[in-house]
Design a protein around this motif. Structure first.
Motif, short mmCIF file in Angstrom:
data_model
loop_
_atom_site.label_atom_id
_atom_site.label_comp_id
_atom_site.label_asym_id
_atom_site.label_seq_id
_atom_site.Cartn_x
_atom_site.Cartn_y
_atom_site.Cartn_z
N VAL A 50 4.66 -9.57 3.79
CA VAL A 50 3.46 -8.78 2.94
C VAL A 50 3.61 -7.16 3.95
O VAL A 50 3.47 -6.21 3.16
N LEU A 51 3.69 -7.32 5.21
CA LEU A 51 3.76 -6.25 5.95
C LEU A 51 5.01 -5.42 5.68
O LEU A 51 4.72 -4.13 5.27
N PHE A 52 6.13 -5.99 5.32
CA PHE A 52 7.41 -5.39 5.05
C PHE A 52 7.20 -4.36 3.65
O PHE A 52 7.32 -3.21 3.66
N VAL A 53 6.61 -5.24 2.65
CA VAL A 53 6.65 -4.82 1.40
C VAL A 53 5.73 -3.55 1.08
O VAL A 53 5.67 -2.63 0.49
N THR A 54 4.50 -3.74 2.01
CA THR A 54 3.24 -2.83 1.96
C THR A 54 3.87 -1.65 2.68
O THR A 54 3.61 -0.43 2.14
N ILE A 55 4.68 -1.50 3.59
CA ILE A 55 5.51 -0.25 4.41
C ILE A 55 6.31 0.34 3.19
O ILE A 55 6.29 1.52 3.25
N THR A 56 6.87 -0.31 2.89
CA THR A 56 8.22 0.17 1.69
C THR A 56 7.53 0.85 0.52
O THR A 56 7.83 1.87 0.09
N ASP A 57 6.15 0.00 -0.10
CA ASP A 57 5.43 0.86 -1.02
C ASP A 57 5.02 2.18 -0.48
O ASP A 57 4.79 3.12 -1.25
N LEU A 58 4.09 2.08 0.63
CA LEU A 58 3.72 3.22 1.22
C LEU A 58 4.59 4.49 1.35
O LEU A 58 4.37 5.50 1.19
N HIS A 59 5.63 4.14 1.94
CA HIS A 59 7.04 4.91 2.03
C HIS A 59 7.53 5.50 0.81
O HIS A 59 7.53 6.85 0.57
N ALA A 60 7.30 4.80 -0.38
CA ALA A 60 7.63 5.09 -1.93
C ALA A 60 6.80 6.07 -2.15
O ALA A 60 7.00 7.21 -2.99
N GLU A 61 5.41 6.23 -1.77
CA GLU A 61 4.42 7.04 -2.27
C GLU A 61 4.39 8.24 -1.34
O GLU A 61 3.65 9.20 -1.69
N GLY A 62 5.37 8.43 -0.47
CA GLY A 62 5.37 9.73 0.26
C GLY A 62 4.92 9.69 1.78
O GLY A 62 5.04 10.53 2.42
N PHE A 63 4.29 8.50 2.30
CA PHE A 63 3.90 8.42 3.57
C PHE A 63 5.10 8.51 4.69
O PHE A 63 6.00 7.77 4.60
N THR A 64 4.74 9.51 5.69
CA THR A 64 5.88 9.61 6.68
C THR A 64 5.54 8.99 7.86
O THR A 64 6.35 8.65 8.90
N LYS A 65 4.13 8.49 8.00
CA LYS A 65 3.86 7.60 9.16
C LYS A 65 2.77 6.78 8.57
O LYS A 65 2.01 7.09 7.96
N ILE A 66 2.78 5.46 9.11
CA ILE A 66 1.95 4.27 8.61
C ILE A 66 1.25 3.67 9.66
O ILE A 66 1.79 3.37 10.65
N GLY A 67 -0.07 3.46 9.52
CA GLY A 67 -1.02 2.54 10.64
C GLY A 67 -1.64 1.65 9.92
O GLY A 67 -1.75 1.37 8.69
N LYS A 68 -2.69 1.13 10.64
CA LYS A 68 -3.69 0.27 10.25
C LYS A 68 -4.31 0.65 9.10
O LYS A 68 -4.81 0.02 8.00
N PHE A 69 -4.99 2.03 9.06
CA PHE A 69 -5.79 2.45 8.12
C PHE A 69 -4.97 2.47 6.68
O PHE A 69 -5.64 1.80 5.64
N GLU A 70 -3.86 2.97 6.71
CA GLU A 70 -2.98 3.18 5.60
C GLU A 70 -2.77 1.45 4.85
O GLU A 70 -2.98 1.24 3.59
N ILE A 71 -2.33 0.58 5.80
CA ILE A 71 -2.16 -0.80 5.31
C ILE A 71 -3.60 -1.39 4.69
O ILE A 71 -3.36 -1.93 3.70
N ASN A 72 -4.57 -1.13 5.66
CA ASN A 72 -5.57 -1.85 4.98
C ASN A 72 -6.17 -1.48 3.85
O ASN A 72 -6.63 -2.34 2.63
N SER A 73 -6.16 -0.17 3.73
CA SER A 73 -6.54 0.70 2.42
C SER A 73 -5.79 0.04 1.10
O SER A 73 -6.38 -0.11 -0.02
#
Length: 199
Positions: A50-73
């Motif tokens: 779940v954590l890995f897929v979330t990070i890859t999805d956020l990266h695909a959306e353009g996020f260059t740094k990811i933290g708790k706020f982005e993952i929770n949201s």
């Protein structure tokens, strides 16, 4: 093959440096030209998937740094079941722990290789290929465990593949022989058998 054996073919500590890099510098790992290739199947437990897929999805959306706020949201707004898994497994605390480690490029390479090799061993095991001569999950003798891990760490992914290939070739050589005494291609032999049955 026992699920326990497959579950033991992982190193949860090795995930930590990977996630540290994925969170702080996702593009360094996930871009097509990075030289790395991670998939959800490289992580055995659902939380890590779940954590890995979330990070890859956020990266695909353009996020260059990811933290708790982005993952929770992201999870709360889009994936209720996955969000529940993240919270139940202490996702926020895990992120805090991951981001505290020192980021060392050499360490990342080491742990990346270790994660990929365990992933490969799980794949072989899931299709019924014994990998205990490479990594025996039932070994409990400290000195033998140390020796096994030392040898495993020295192996590359290609080394693992070649070793398994050689075992399969040995079996083929022993059991698949044509009239000339040469090993044949099993797939070709099977086609010949079915052709004869149709005649």
């Amino acid at each position: 093959m026992s699920k326990k054996v497959i579950a033991n073919l992982q190193d949860k500590y090795a995930y930590i440096p990977l996630f540290s890099k994925l969170l702080s510098e996702p593009d360094e790992v996930l871009r097509n030209t990075s030289g790395y290739k991670l998939t959800p199947e490289d992580f055995y437990e659902q939380f890590h998937k779940v954590l890995f897929v979330t990070i890859t999805d956020l990266h695909a959306e353009g996020f260059t740094k990811i933290g708790k706020f982005e993952i929770n949201s992201y999870l709360k707004d889009n994936f209720t079941q996955q969000y529940a898994t993240y919270k139940e497994e202490g996702g926020d605390e895990y992120i805090d722990r991951v981001l505290k480690i020192d980021k060392d490029e050499d360490n990342f390479e080491y742990y990346y290789s270790r994660v990929k090799k365990f992933s490969l061993l799980r794949h072989y095991t899931s299709v019924g290929i014994d990998v205990s001569d490479i990594y025996d999950t039932e070994e409990d003798e400290p000195s033998l465990l140390t020796e096994m891990n030392t040898l495993f760490n020295k192996m590359t992914i290609l080394d693992v593949v070649k070793h398994i290939d050689s075992k399969i070739i040995d079996i083929k050589t022993e059991f698949v022989v044509d009239k000339e005494g040469n090993g044949g291609k099993l797939s070709d032999n099977i086609r010949d058998i079915f052709r004869k049955k149709k005649l």
